[in-house]
Design a protein around this motif. Structure first.
Motif, PDB file in Angstrom:
ATOM      1  N   MET A   1       0.825  -1.198   0.000  1.00 55.66           N
ATOM      2  CA  MET A   1       0.000   0.000   0.000  1.00 55.66           C
ATOM      3  C   MET A   1       0.865   1.257   0.000  1.00 55.66           C
ATOM      4  N   ALA A   2       2.023   1.199   0.634  1.00 57.91           N
ATOM      5  CA  ALA A   2       2.882   2.378   0.723  1.00 57.91           C
ATOM      6  C   ALA A   2       3.409   2.775  -0.648  1.00 57.91           C
ATOM      7  N   ASN A   3       3.670   1.789  -1.522  1.00 58.62           N
ATOM      8  CA  ASN A   3       4.172   2.159  -2.845  1.00 58.62           C
ATOM      9  C   ASN A   3       3.054   2.663  -3.754  1.00 58.62           C
ATOM     10  N   ARG A   4       1.809   2.517  -3.362  1.00 62.05           N
ATOM     11  CA  ARG A   4       0.705   3.057  -4.167  1.00 62.05           C
ATOM     12  C   ARG A   4       0.323   4.470  -3.739  1.00 62.05           C
ATOM     13  N   LEU A   5       0.852   4.926  -2.635  1.00 64.65           N
ATOM     14  CA  LEU A   5       0.482   6.245  -2.117  1.00 64.65           C
ATOM     15  C   LEU A   5       0.808   7.383  -3.090  1.00 64.65           C
ATOM     16  N   PRO A   6       1.991   7.434  -3.707  1.00 60.83           N
ATOM     17  CA  PRO A   6       2.235   8.517  -4.675  1.00 60.83           C
ATOM     18  C   PRO A   6       1.269   8.477  -5.863  1.00 60.83           C
ATOM     19  N   LEU A   7       0.890   7.284  -6.285  1.00 65.96           N
ATOM     20  CA  LEU A   7      -0.072   7.166  -7.385  1.00 65.96           C
ATOM     21  C   LEU A   7      -1.435   7.710  -6.967  1.00 65.96           C
ATOM     22  N   LEU A   8      -1.864   7.396  -5.765  1.00 68.83           N
ATOM     23  CA  LEU A   8      -3.156   7.890  -5.289  1.00 68.83           C
ATOM     24  C   LEU A   8      -3.155   9.404  -5.113  1.00 68.83           C
ATOM     25  N   ILE A   9      -2.040   9.946  -4.622  1.00 67.02           N
ATOM     26  CA  ILE A   9      -1.940  11.402  -4.465  1.00 67.02           C
ATOM     27  C   ILE A   9      -1.966  12.080  -5.830  1.00 67.02           C
ATOM     28  N   THR A  10      -1.268  11.492  -6.796  1.00 61.07           N
ATOM     29  CA  THR A  10      -1.261  12.043  -8.151  1.00 61.07           C
ATOM     30  C   THR A  10      -2.651  11.986  -8.772  1.00 61.07           C
ATOM     31  N   LEU A  11      -3.345  10.876  -8.598  1.00 61.13           N
ATOM     32  CA  LEU A  11      -4.700  10.758  -9.140  1.00 61.13           C
ATOM     33  C   LEU A  11      -5.655  11.756  -8.493  1.00 61.13           C
ATOM     34  N   ALA A  12      -5.494  11.991  -7.195  1.00 58.05           N
ATOM     35  CA  ALA A  12      -6.335  12.980  -6.524  1.00 58.05           C
ATOM     36  C   ALA A  12      -6.055  14.388  -7.057  1.00 58.05           C
ATOM     37  N   GLY A  13      -4.784  14.694  -7.289  1.00 56.02           N
ATOM     38  CA  GLY A  13      -4.437  16.004  -7.857  1.00 56.02           C
ATOM     39  C   GLY A  13      -4.971  16.179  -9.259  1.00 56.02           C
ATOM     40  N   VAL A  14      -4.896  15.138 -10.064  1.00 59.84           N
ATOM     41  CA  VAL A  14      -5.423  15.197 -11.430  1.00 59.84           C
ATOM     42  C   VAL A  14      -6.936  15.360 -11.413  1.00 59.84           C
ATOM     43  N   ALA A  15      -7.590  14.696 -10.469  1.00 63.99           N
ATOM     44  CA  ALA A  15      -9.048  14.823 -10.375  1.00 63.99           C
ATOM     45  C   ALA A  15      -9.455  16.242  -9.997  1.00 63.99           C
ATOM     46  N   VAL A  16      -8.733  16.852  -9.061  1.00 63.13           N
ATOM     47  CA  VAL A  16      -9.042  18.233  -8.669  1.00 63.13           C
ATOM     48  C   VAL A  16      -8.800  19.180  -9.838  1.00 63.13           C
ATOM     49  N   LEU A  17      -7.708  18.992 -10.553  1.00 63.78           N
ATOM     50  CA  LEU A  17      -7.428  19.839 -11.715  1.00 63.78           C
ATOM     51  C   LEU A  17      -8.497  19.678 -12.785  1.00 63.78           C
ATOM     52  N   PHE A  18      -8.895  18.452 -13.052  1.00 62.85           N
ATOM     53  CA  PHE A  18      -9.931  18.198 -14.059  1.00 62.85           C
ATOM     54  C   PHE A  18     -11.248  18.837 -13.657  1.00 62.85           C
ATOM     55  N   LEU A  19     -11.622  18.714 -12.383  1.00 67.93           N
ATOM     56  CA  LEU A  19     -12.888  19.305 -11.945  1.00 67.93           C
ATOM     57  C   LEU A  19     -12.846  20.828 -11.997  1.00 67.93           C
ATOM     58  N   SER A  20     -11.695  21.423 -11.727  1.00 73.21           N
ATOM     59  CA  SER A  20     -11.612  22.878 -11.820  1.00 73.21           C
ATOM     60  C   SER A  20     -11.716  23.345 -13.265  1.00 73.21           C
ATOM     61  N   ILE A  21     -11.139  22.599 -14.189  1.00 72.80           N
ATOM     62  CA  ILE A  21     -11.259  22.944 -15.604  1.00 72.80           C
ATOM     63  C   ILE A  21     -12.707  22.808 -16.059  1.00 72.80           C
ATOM     64  N   VAL A  22     -13.385  21.754 -15.620  1.00 69.37           N
ATOM     65  CA  VAL A  22     -14.796  21.567 -15.974  1.00 69.37           C
ATOM     66  C   VAL A  22     -15.636  22.703 -15.394  1.00 69.37           C
TER      67      VAL A  22
END
Length: 57
Positions: A1-22
């Motif tokens: 799970m610890a090695n997936r943490l950067p991926l999850l943080i990146t996905l959360a950041g991408v989701a916030v960016l996408f929602l702000s663009i929308v």
């Protein structure tokens, strides 16, 4: 799970960016189809209060 943490943080950041663009896209479409979006209560309210202050002085 610890090695997936950067991926999850990146996905959360991408989701916030996408929602702000929308959100901005929706604001632009709303401004195009509904004669603008007024965040300050409208220009007529500002003009009316300015005229009232002019009459008082």
């Amino acid at each position: 799970m610890a090695n997936r943490l950067p991926l999850l943080i990146t996905l959360a950041g991408v989701a916030v960016l996408f929602l702000s663009i929308v959100f901005v896209f929706a604001l632009v479409l709303g401004a195009m189809f509904f004669d603008g979006i007024e965040f300050t209560g409208g220009h007529t309210d500002a003009m009316a209060s300015g005229l009232a202050w002019g009459l008082v002085a």
